[in-house]
Structures are given as C-alpha cells and as structure tokens.
Scaffold this motif. Sequence first.
Motif, mmCIF file in Angstrom:
data_model
loop_
_atom_site.group_PDB
_atom_site.id
_atom_site.type_symbol
_atom_site.label_atom_id
_atom_site.label_comp_id
_atom_site.label_asym_id
_atom_site.label_seq_id
_atom_site.Cartn_x
_atom_site.Cartn_y
_atom_site.Cartn_z
ATOM 1 N N SER A 24 5.374 -3.348 -1.421
ATOM 2 C CA SER A 24 4.922 -2.141 -1.996
ATOM 3 C C SER A 24 5.589 -1.533 -1.023
ATOM 4 N N THR A 25 6.652 -1.392 -0.179
ATOM 5 C CA THR A 25 6.788 -0.540 0.093
ATOM 6 C C THR A 25 8.757 -0.516 0.252
ATOM 7 N N GLY A 26 9.324 0.135 1.652
ATOM 8 C CA GLY A 26 10.980 -0.486 1.198
ATOM 9 C C GLY A 26 10.468 -1.371 2.993
ATOM 10 N N GLY A 27 10.191 -2.084 3.438
ATOM 11 C CA GLY A 27 9.510 -2.383 4.951
ATOM 12 C C GLY A 27 9.635 -3.796 5.135
ATOM 13 N N GLU A 28 9.229 -4.828 5.526
ATOM 14 C CA GLU A 28 10.062 -5.432 6.197
ATOM 15 C C GLU A 28 9.934 -6.749 5.091
ATOM 16 N N SER A 29 8.659 -7.007 3.614
ATOM 17 C CA SER A 29 9.195 -7.447 3.144
ATOM 18 C C SER A 29 9.811 -7.677 1.742
ATOM 19 N N ALA A 30 10.506 -6.223 1.795
ATOM 20 C CA ALA A 30 11.835 -5.687 0.981
ATOM 21 C C ALA A 30 13.259 -6.514 1.775
ATOM 22 N N ARG A 31 12.910 -6.423 2.549
ATOM 23 C CA ARG A 31 14.322 -7.251 4.210
ATOM 24 C C ARG A 31 14.306 -7.960 3.617
ATOM 25 N N VAL A 32 13.391 -8.640 3.925
ATOM 26 C CA VAL A 32 13.129 -10.368 3.912
ATOM 27 C C VAL A 32 13.545 -10.723 2.904
ATOM 28 N N ALA A 33 13.618 -10.350 1.559
ATOM 29 C CA ALA A 33 13.724 -11.046 0.520
ATOM 30 C C ALA A 33 15.268 -11.126 0.015
ATOM 31 N N GLY A 34 15.631 -9.713 0.541
ATOM 32 C CA GLY A 34 16.936 -9.947 0.300
ATOM 33 C C GLY A 34 18.070 -10.513 1.267
ATOM 34 N N SER A 35 17.582 -10.424 2.158
ATOM 35 C CA SER A 35 18.117 -10.962 3.168
ATOM 36 C C SER A 35 18.202 -12.805 3.164
ATOM 37 N N LEU A 36 17.186 -13.288 2.187
ATOM 38 C CA LEU A 36 17.127 -15.134 1.894
ATOM 39 C C LEU A 36 17.401 -14.839 1.204
ATOM 40 N N GLY A 37 18.675 -13.739 0.426
ATOM 41 C CA GLY A 37 18.164 -14.083 -0.598
ATOM 42 C C GLY A 37 17.490 -14.984 -2.432
ATOM 43 N N LEU A 38 16.187 -14.235 -2.390
ATOM 44 C CA LEU A 38 15.146 -14.255 -2.966
ATOM 45 C C LEU A 38 14.734 -13.415 -4.217
ATOM 46 N N PRO A 39 13.944 -13.721 -5.112
ATOM 47 C CA PRO A 39 13.702 -13.177 -5.676
ATOM 48 C C PRO A 39 12.244 -11.528 -5.840
ATOM 49 N N TYR A 40 12.708 -10.808 -5.729
ATOM 50 C CA TYR A 40 11.497 -9.684 -5.342
ATOM 51 C C TYR A 40 10.420 -9.285 -6.351
ATOM 52 N N GLY A 41 9.588 -8.958 -5.687
ATOM 53 C CA GLY A 41 8.427 -8.584 -6.755
ATOM 54 C C GLY A 41 7.860 -6.798 -6.232
ATOM 55 N N ALA A 42 8.547 -6.054 -6.727
ATOM 56 C CA ALA A 42 7.815 -4.079 -6.645
ATOM 57 C C ALA A 42 6.986 -3.712 -6.846
ATOM 58 N N ASN A 43 6.121 -2.825 -6.882
ATOM 59 C CA ASN A 43 5.211 -2.811 -7.409
ATOM 60 C C ASN A 43 4.428 -1.528 -7.698
ATOM 61 N N TYR A 44 5.196 -0.861 -8.989
ATOM 62 C CA TYR A 44 4.386 0.433 -9.783
ATOM 63 C C TYR A 44 3.273 0.196 -9.967
ATOM 64 N N HIS A 45 2.933 -0.602 -9.671
ATOM 65 C CA HIS A 45 1.265 -0.079 -10.387
ATOM 66 C C HIS A 45 0.519 -0.103 -9.398
ATOM 67 N N SER A 46 0.332 -0.571 -8.478
ATOM 68 C CA SER A 46 -0.111 -0.229 -7.374
ATOM 69 C C SER A 46 0.404 0.886 -6.140
ATOM 70 N N SER A 47 1.852 0.628 -5.624
ATOM 71 C CA SER A 47 1.996 1.999 -5.588
ATOM 72 C C SER A 47 3.531 2.390 -5.111
ATOM 73 N N PRO A 48 3.056 3.501 -7.133
ATOM 74 C CA PRO A 48 4.034 3.926 -7.363
ATOM 75 C C PRO A 48 4.953 4.517 -6.184
ATOM 76 N N GLY A 49 4.717 4.917 -5.773
ATOM 77 C CA GLY A 49 4.798 6.402 -5.198
ATOM 78 C C GLY A 49 6.440 6.047 -4.419
ATOM 79 N N THR A 50 6.272 4.358 -4.035
ATOM 80 C CA THR A 50 7.496 3.638 -2.846
ATOM 81 C C THR A 50 7.791 2.977 -3.689
ATOM 82 N N VAL A 51 7.879 2.500 -4.895
ATOM 83 C CA VAL A 51 8.550 1.378 -5.671
ATOM 84 C C VAL A 51 10.195 1.869 -5.694
ATOM 85 N N LEU A 52 10.265 2.840 -5.486
ATOM 86 C CA LEU A 52 12.012 2.980 -5.970
ATOM 87 C C LEU A 52 12.642 2.827 -4.624
ATOM 88 N N ALA A 53 11.778 2.853 -3.501
ATOM 89 C CA ALA A 53 12.582 2.219 -1.982
ATOM 90 C C ALA A 53 11.685 1.196 -1.705
#
Length: 376
Positions: free
Chosen positions: A207-236
């Motif tokens: 939901s944020t630009g934190g650890e989940s995003a970093r881990v997904a990117g570093s492993l080359g995995l697909p990523y799910g971002a939440n505009y529905h539950s955390s719209p204020g942080t989706v772009l980050a």
Amino acid sequence: MNAVPLSVLDLVPVSSGSSSATALRNTLDLARAAERAGYARYWLAEHHLNPGVAGSAPNVVIGAVAAVTSRIRVGSAATLVGNVRGLQIAETFGTLTGLYGPRFDLGLGRSGAPAPGTPKPPSLAPRADEVVDGLLVPAPFDLRIAPGSKFALQGELLGRVPGDVERFDGDLALVRELFAGTWTRDGAVVEAPPATGADVELWIHGSTGGESARVAGSLGLPYGANYHSSPGTVLASVAAYRAAFRPGVLAAPHVIVSADVVVGRTTEEADELAEGYGPWVHSIRSGAGAIPYPTPDAARATPFPDDAAAAVRDRLATRFVGDAGHVADRLEVLRRVTGADELLVTTITHDHDARVRSYELLAAEWARRAAVGEPA
C-alpha cells in the motif's frame, strides 16, 4: 486497442439482513458471472472479526471458487504473511494446484505492527490533496492501530507481536524455495508435497512505497498496488516498486492497480447503489469491525457524523461511480497515471444482483472499447 485486463477483488461482503453463509454463496455466483464476462482473475481478500465481511479464510474460498469455474485465474490479495506460516501457505497453494490445475495466484502481503522505532515510509508524510493528470491522489491516510480495536484483537488472536512483520523476507524465501523444490536443511533438500513443483504465480501486494514494493521489485516479481484502500500512496508505491525492480521472475516490471467502482445502468442508479459505502468503510477504518452493508434507505436514514465522513473522505472521493462509460473513463485515467499493466476492481452494494450486474456492465463496456480501439 485496450489490452489491459480487468480482474475482480472480492471481500465477500455481508449485506444487512443477510448472513455470512449467503455472502459466501454469493461469491460463488459472482465468480461464475465474472468468468462468463471475461475477467482475467478472481482474487479474495483477507479480513478478520468483521460482521460485514465473510472473507476471513480466503485460501478456503479460493478452492470453492476454483471448483465452480474452469478458466479464470483464482488467487489471494493478499495472504497475509504472519497470520499463517510459510510452509502452510506453500502446501495450501500446492494442494489447490494439484486439485484444479495451474491457475492460482498467490498474493502475499506484509501485516502486523513493525518493530518499535521503525520509520514510516515517506509516502505517509502529511501533504495536501493532489490531482495528477486527471487522477485524484488525496492526502495519505495514516492508519493507527488503537488498543482495544478489532485490529489489535485480531493480532492478539493470531499470535502477532510487534516486529513480526520483519519475518516477511524469510517466509517469502521459504515459500519460493518450497515451490522450486530447493529448500534445504543440514545440506539436504526437504520436499513439501504437494507444494514441490507446483506452478503457482507469486505476487507481492503493498500500500505504500515501503518494504513490500522494494522486495517485489528486487526479486523481479509482479506487484499489486492499492488505489482502492490507500489512494494517497498509490503513486509512491508503484514508483518504489519500479525503482527497485531488477529482472528476476519477470524481465520487466508488472503492476496491477485496484479501484473501488460501482456501475449502474444509469448515473442515477449507480448513485443509489453506492449509498452506504461511507459508514461501511468507516466501520473498518475505525477498528470497530465492518458493519453489515446497509440498504440505501437505511444509509440515508442514519446520520453520518462529520468526523466519520472526514475519516473516509479519501475513499469516497476516489470511488468511481456512474454508468459504464464514465467508470471506464476513470479507470483509463487510473491506468494511464499509474502505468498499470492490469486493473483490479472491487464493487460492494447491498443488493447482490446489482453487484453482479455492475461487473457485467463494466466488462461489456471494456470489451467494446477494446474491440473498436476506442480511445478513452
């Protein structure tokens, strides 16, 4: 041609006057309708201790959905690491794959309280609402878990302790190695059938630009971002994933972005169906636990305090409500601004038939635009 797939996120909502059993049966009906309508994936969320949400055991419901469908991919968004151990996660999805074939998506999410002193992601820093290329990105909402809330109670009942969210990397590595058949102990490979060799598509959700995003990117995995539950942080969130991305499972970043939508045959019908969302989502955010979703008449007849409305202002302002053309337009804006490769829509109404129809109307409009190459 619009080639961005649409998928379904189902929370298994319970309507007022109904029951959890009916909500679960409605999920199976909606899954069949979603497959007929051409949705690519059917994902289940995980929530606990909520009278208005029956989706507390998504990994069980996933099997039931797979049993009544044949083509649509089925999965979790997300299975919360920390609520269940990595071995159990791998064995569960290996079992599902053995029973129904290789069409399962295992979405993993971090949950629980961080260790004391852990800094908050920069995306949660206070700021004003923004409009980015036509998309509202509201001020971020910082969810604080109050003692005595249902969030705190579920953590207690699930055995969560502050800092156990830091187990995520280790459990993720364990799950991946169990699927690959490469996990070792004392120099010997330890197999965990039916997980070993199971063809499961692995996603990370954040939901944020934190650890989940970093881990997904570093492993080359697909990523799910939440505009529905955390719209204020989706772009980050999306930006952090792309910045961290290194080729791994995927050669290039791949993002699915979620949105709350309600589609009616007319704008007026959609507005009517959308009534009740504010009190319902506030009951979740406040930590009281989701109320059964009210009828439009009951929602209008029940005062909604200003402070409660302010606490869910971002969610109400970013829900796409209208006829199919309007909602498709808004989804196209969301896709363009986030660069989403796929879109994940969630719809909640009191009336189940109206909810099914909302998904059908949107799918038909999305397919029509793809067929004629119509620009949004």
